[in-house]
Structure formats: structure tokens, C-alpha cells
Design a protein around this motif. Structure first.
Motif, PDB file in Angstrom:
ATOM      1  N   LEU A  61      31.808 -38.697  27.499  1.00  0.00           N
ATOM      2  CA  LEU A  61      31.838 -39.033  28.927  1.00  0.00           C
ATOM      3  C   LEU A  61      32.177 -40.507  29.122  1.00  0.00           C
ATOM      4  O   LEU A  61      32.996 -40.863  29.984  1.00  0.00           O
ATOM      5  N   GLU A  62      31.574 -41.353  28.320  1.00  0.00           N
ATOM      6  CA  GLU A  62      31.847 -42.789  28.421  1.00  0.00           C
ATOM      7  C   GLU A  62      33.314 -43.082  28.117  1.00  0.00           C
ATOM      8  O   GLU A  62      33.969 -43.843  28.848  1.00  0.00           O
ATOM      9  N   ILE A  63      33.826 -42.461  27.060  1.00  0.00           N
ATOM     10  CA  ILE A  63      35.222 -42.700  26.684  1.00  0.00           C
ATOM     11  C   ILE A  63      36.168 -42.209  27.777  1.00  0.00           C
ATOM     12  O   ILE A  63      37.119 -42.903  28.158  1.00  0.00           O
ATOM     13  N   SER A  64      35.900 -41.004  28.295  1.00  0.00           N
ATOM     14  CA  SER A  64      36.785 -40.470  29.338  1.00  0.00           C
ATOM     15  C   SER A  64      36.664 -41.282  30.621  1.00  0.00           C
ATOM     16  O   SER A  64      37.656 -41.460  31.339  1.00  0.00           O
ATOM     17  N   SER A  65      35.473 -41.779  30.915  1.00  0.00           N
ATOM     18  CA  SER A  65      35.306 -42.610  32.113  1.00  0.00           C
ATOM     19  C   SER A  65      36.057 -43.932  31.969  1.00  0.00           C
ATOM     20  O   SER A  65      36.645 -44.429  32.936  1.00  0.00           O
ATOM     21  N   GLN A  66      36.029 -44.491  30.772  1.00  0.00           N
ATOM     22  CA  GLN A  66      36.741 -45.754  30.551  1.00  0.00           C
ATOM     23  C   GLN A  66      38.256 -45.557  30.517  1.00  0.00           C
ATOM     24  O   GLN A  66      39.011 -46.444  30.935  1.00  0.00           O
ATOM     25  N   ILE A 107      40.130 -43.711  32.260  1.00  0.00           N
ATOM     26  CA  ILE A 107      40.786 -43.595  33.574  1.00  0.00           C
ATOM     27  C   ILE A 107      41.204 -44.961  34.102  1.00  0.00           C
ATOM     28  O   ILE A 107      42.167 -45.084  34.858  1.00  0.00           O
ATOM     29  N   TYR A 108      40.498 -45.996  33.661  1.00  0.00           N
ATOM     30  CA  TYR A 108      40.829 -47.354  34.126  1.00  0.00           C
ATOM     31  C   TYR A 108      42.053 -47.924  33.416  1.00  0.00           C
ATOM     32  O   TYR A 108      42.635 -48.916  33.870  1.00  0.00           O
ATOM     33  N   THR A 109      42.450 -47.299  32.313  1.00  0.00           N
ATOM     34  CA  THR A 109      43.628 -47.795  31.590  1.00  0.00           C
ATOM     35  C   THR A 109      44.924 -47.245  32.182  1.00  0.00           C
ATOM     36  O   THR A 109      46.001 -47.714  31.829  1.00  0.00           O
ATOM     37  N   LEU A 110      44.806 -46.251  33.057  1.00  0.00           N
ATOM     38  CA  LEU A 110      46.008 -45.687  33.681  1.00  0.00           C
ATOM     39  C   LEU A 110      46.575 -46.664  34.705  1.00  0.00           C
ATOM     40  O   LEU A 110      45.841 -47.303  35.449  1.00  0.00           O
ATOM     41  N   THR A 165      49.536 -36.304  37.986  1.00  0.00           N
ATOM     42  CA  THR A 165      49.041 -35.205  37.160  1.00  0.00           C
ATOM     43  C   THR A 165      48.149 -35.732  36.050  1.00  0.00           C
ATOM     44  O   THR A 165      47.082 -35.178  35.765  1.00  0.00           O
ATOM     45  N   LEU A 166      48.567 -36.832  35.437  1.00  0.00           N
ATOM     46  CA  LEU A 166      47.761 -37.440  34.384  1.00  0.00           C
ATOM     47  C   LEU A 166      46.414 -37.907  34.938  1.00  0.00           C
ATOM     48  O   LEU A 166      45.369 -37.719  34.296  1.00  0.00           O
ATOM     49  N   LEU A 167      46.414 -38.464  36.130  1.00  0.00           N
ATOM     50  CA  LEU A 167      45.172 -38.891  36.777  1.00  0.00           C
ATOM     51  C   LEU A 167      44.266 -37.682  37.041  1.00  0.00           C
ATOM     52  O   LEU A 167      43.056 -37.743  36.806  1.00  0.00           O
ATOM     53  N   ASP A 168      44.856 -36.592  37.507  1.00  0.00           N
ATOM     54  CA  ASP A 168      44.079 -35.367  37.751  1.00  0.00           C
ATOM     55  C   ASP A 168      43.484 -34.817  36.448  1.00  0.00           C
ATOM     56  O   ASP A 168      42.340 -34.350  36.426  1.00  0.00           O
ATOM     57  N   VAL A 169      44.257 -34.879  35.376  1.00  0.00           N
ATOM     58  CA  VAL A 169      43.774 -34.415  34.072  1.00  0.00           C
ATOM     59  C   VAL A 169      42.591 -35.274  33.618  1.00  0.00           C
ATOM     60  O   VAL A 169      41.584 -34.748  33.128  1.00  0.00           O
ATOM     61  N   LYS A 170      42.700 -36.572  33.798  1.00  0.00           N
ATOM     62  CA  LYS A 170      41.605 -37.473  33.409  1.00  0.00           C
ATOM     63  C   LYS A 170      40.350 -37.188  34.236  1.00  0.00           C
ATOM     64  O   LYS A 170      39.238 -37.163  33.711  1.00  0.00           O
ATOM     65  N   ARG A 171      40.535 -36.958  35.537  1.00  0.00           N
ATOM     66  CA  ARG A 171      39.388 -36.628  36.385  1.00  0.00           C
ATOM     67  C   ARG A 171      38.752 -35.300  35.954  1.00  0.00           C
ATOM     68  O   ARG A 171      37.533 -35.169  35.937  1.00  0.00           O
ATOM     69  N   SER A 172      39.602 -34.353  35.629  1.00  0.00           N
ATOM     70  CA  SER A 172      39.110 -33.054  35.152  1.00  0.00           C
ATOM     71  C   SER A 172      38.344 -33.219  33.837  1.00  0.00           C
ATOM     72  O   SER A 172      37.297 -32.589  33.620  1.00  0.00           O
ATOM     73  N   GLU A 173      38.853 -34.068  32.970  1.00  0.00           N
ATOM     74  CA  GLU A 173      38.180 -34.341  31.686  1.00  0.00           C
ATOM     75  C   GLU A 173      36.813 -34.986  31.924  1.00  0.00           C
ATOM     76  O   GLU A 173      35.828 -34.622  31.277  1.00  0.00           O
ATOM     77  N   ILE A 174      36.748 -35.911  32.866  1.00  0.00           N
ATOM     78  CA  ILE A 174      35.472 -36.557  33.196  1.00  0.00           C
ATOM     79  C   ILE A 174      34.496 -35.515  33.735  1.00  0.00           C
ATOM     80  O   ILE A 174      33.325 -35.480  33.341  1.00  0.00           O
ATOM     81  N   GLN A 175      34.957 -34.650  34.623  1.00  0.00           N
ATOM     82  CA  GLN A 175      34.092 -33.605  35.179  1.00  0.00           C
ATOM     83  C   GLN A 175      33.599 -32.666  34.075  1.00  0.00           C
ATOM     84  O   GLN A 175      32.425 -32.302  34.032  1.00  0.00           O
ATOM     85  N   HIS A 176      34.509 -32.302  33.186  1.00  0.00           N
ATOM     86  CA  HIS A 176      34.125 -31.442  32.059  1.00  0.00           C
ATOM     87  C   HIS A 176      33.053 -32.118  31.202  1.00  0.00           C
ATOM     88  O   HIS A 176      32.059 -31.483  30.804  1.00  0.00           O
ATOM     89  N   ASN A 177      33.231 -33.390  30.931  1.00  0.00           N
ATOM     90  CA  ASN A 177      32.260 -34.118  30.107  1.00  0.00           C
ATOM     91  C   ASN A 177      30.916 -34.272  30.817  1.00  0.00           C
ATOM     92  O   ASN A 177      29.864 -34.240  30.171  1.00  0.00           O
ATOM     93  N   LYS A 178      30.928 -34.413  32.142  1.00  0.00           N
ATOM     94  CA  LYS A 178      29.670 -34.458  32.898  1.00  0.00           C
ATOM     95  C   LYS A 178      28.932 -33.127  32.768  1.00  0.00           C
ATOM     96  O   LYS A 178      27.711 -33.101  32.592  1.00  0.00           O
ATOM     97  N   GLU A 179      29.677 -32.039  32.863  1.00  0.00           N
ATOM     98  CA  GLU A 179      29.071 -30.715  32.714  1.00  0.00           C
ATOM     99  C   GLU A 179      28.528 -30.540  31.295  1.00  0.00           C
ATOM    100  O   GLU A 179      27.470 -29.939  31.093  1.00  0.00           O
ATOM    101  N   TRP A 180      29.258 -31.064  30.316  1.00  0.00           N
ATOM    102  CA  TRP A 180      28.824 -30.982  28.924  1.00  0.00           C
ATOM    103  C   TRP A 180      27.521 -31.759  28.741  1.00  0.00           C
ATOM    104  O   TRP A 180      26.593 -31.297  28.073  1.00  0.00           O
TER     105      TRP A 180
END
Length: 145
Positions: A37-42, A44-47, A63-78
Motif C-alpha cells: 500500500l505504501e509503495i503504491s501510494s508513493q 502515484i506521485y511519480t506520475l 488510464t495509467l492514473l486510473d490503474v494506479k488508483r485501482s492498485e491503491i484501492q486493491h492494496n487498501k482492501e488487502w
């Protein structure tokens, strides 16, 4: 010393150890989820958003931004799932520890009873030996006197 609870104590101890391993495993999974989650959250700021260029570049960036947001949401659920798993594993460990302690206590009480019974029997045997020795000495004194 073997008692009727010895095998149960061993069984409960093994179950408790397995529960401890599950807690450790759940804790490791939670740590992995938090790191992801930390890695995916960080990340998004590099985009960077394109300020000029073709529409396809803008759409690709979006699309890449949406994928990153989706990854963050997935990691939050995890992380949430891992927390629930850890909580469940800790509850199971607590239950298994209580069960183990219960049977260990019962085994200890059983051992105390056995030891007490053995001591009583030993006292009876010693009293009998003393009585026999005393009776022999009396008989010997009668024969002499």
C-alpha cells in the motif's frame, strides 16, 4: 509422569504452536500488505501529466492514473483483509492457549493426586514395617526374659 491428560496436553500444545505460526504468518501478510500500500501510494506521485501532446498520450496518462488508483484501492482492501485475518488468528491463539493451560492444570492436579496417593501408601508401608519390627523386638525380649 503420565496421566490421563498427558496426551491431551500434548495435542493442545501442538494446536497452540500451530496457532502461533498462523499469527506470525498473518502478521507477515499484514506487513506485506502495508508495504504494498505504501509503495503504491508513493508511486502515484511519480506520475506526470502531459501538458501538451496528442489526445492518445493524454488518455494513456489518464488510464495509467486510473490503474494506479485501482492498485491503491486493491492494496487498501488487502490491508483490511490482512487485519481481519490477523485478528482471527490472534483470537484462535488466545482460545488455544486457554485450552492448553486448562489441560495442563488438570494434568498437574492429577499428578499431585498420584504423588499424594503414593506418599500415603509409602507411609502405610513404613508404619507396617515399623509395627512388624516392634513386634519382633517384643517377641525377642519375651524369649530372652
Amino acid at each position: 509422569m503420565k496421566t490421563r491428560y498427558s496426551s491431551l496436553v500434548t495435542l493442545k500444545k501442538n494446536k497452540m504452536q500451530k496457532s502461533e505460526q498462523q499469527v506470525q504468518s498473518a502478521n507477515a501478510a499484514l506487513n506485506s500488505a502495508l508495504i504494498a500500500l505504501e509503495i503504491s501510494s508513493q508511486s502515484i506521485y511519480t506520475l506526470t501529466q502531459p501538458e501538451s501532446g496528442s489526445m492518445s498520450e493524454l488518455l494513456a496518462s489518464r488510464t495509467l492514473l486510473d490503474v494506479k488508483r485501482s492498485e491503491i484501492q486493491h492494496n487498501k482492501e488487502w490491508v483490511s483483509f490482512a487485519k481481519v485475518q490477523l485478528k482471527d488468528a490472534q483470537a484462535q491463539l488466545k482460545f488455544d492457549m486457554i485450552e492448553y493451560e486448562k489441560f495442563k492444570y488438570l494434568e498437574l492436579e492429577e499428578i499431585k493426586k498420584i504423588v499424594k496417593k503414593q506418599k500415603m501408601q509409602e507411609m502405610k508401608d513404613l508404619d507396617e514395617v515399623a509395627l512388624m519390627t516392634h513386634t519382633r523386638k517384643k517377641e525377642q525380649l519375651k524369649k530372652v526374659g
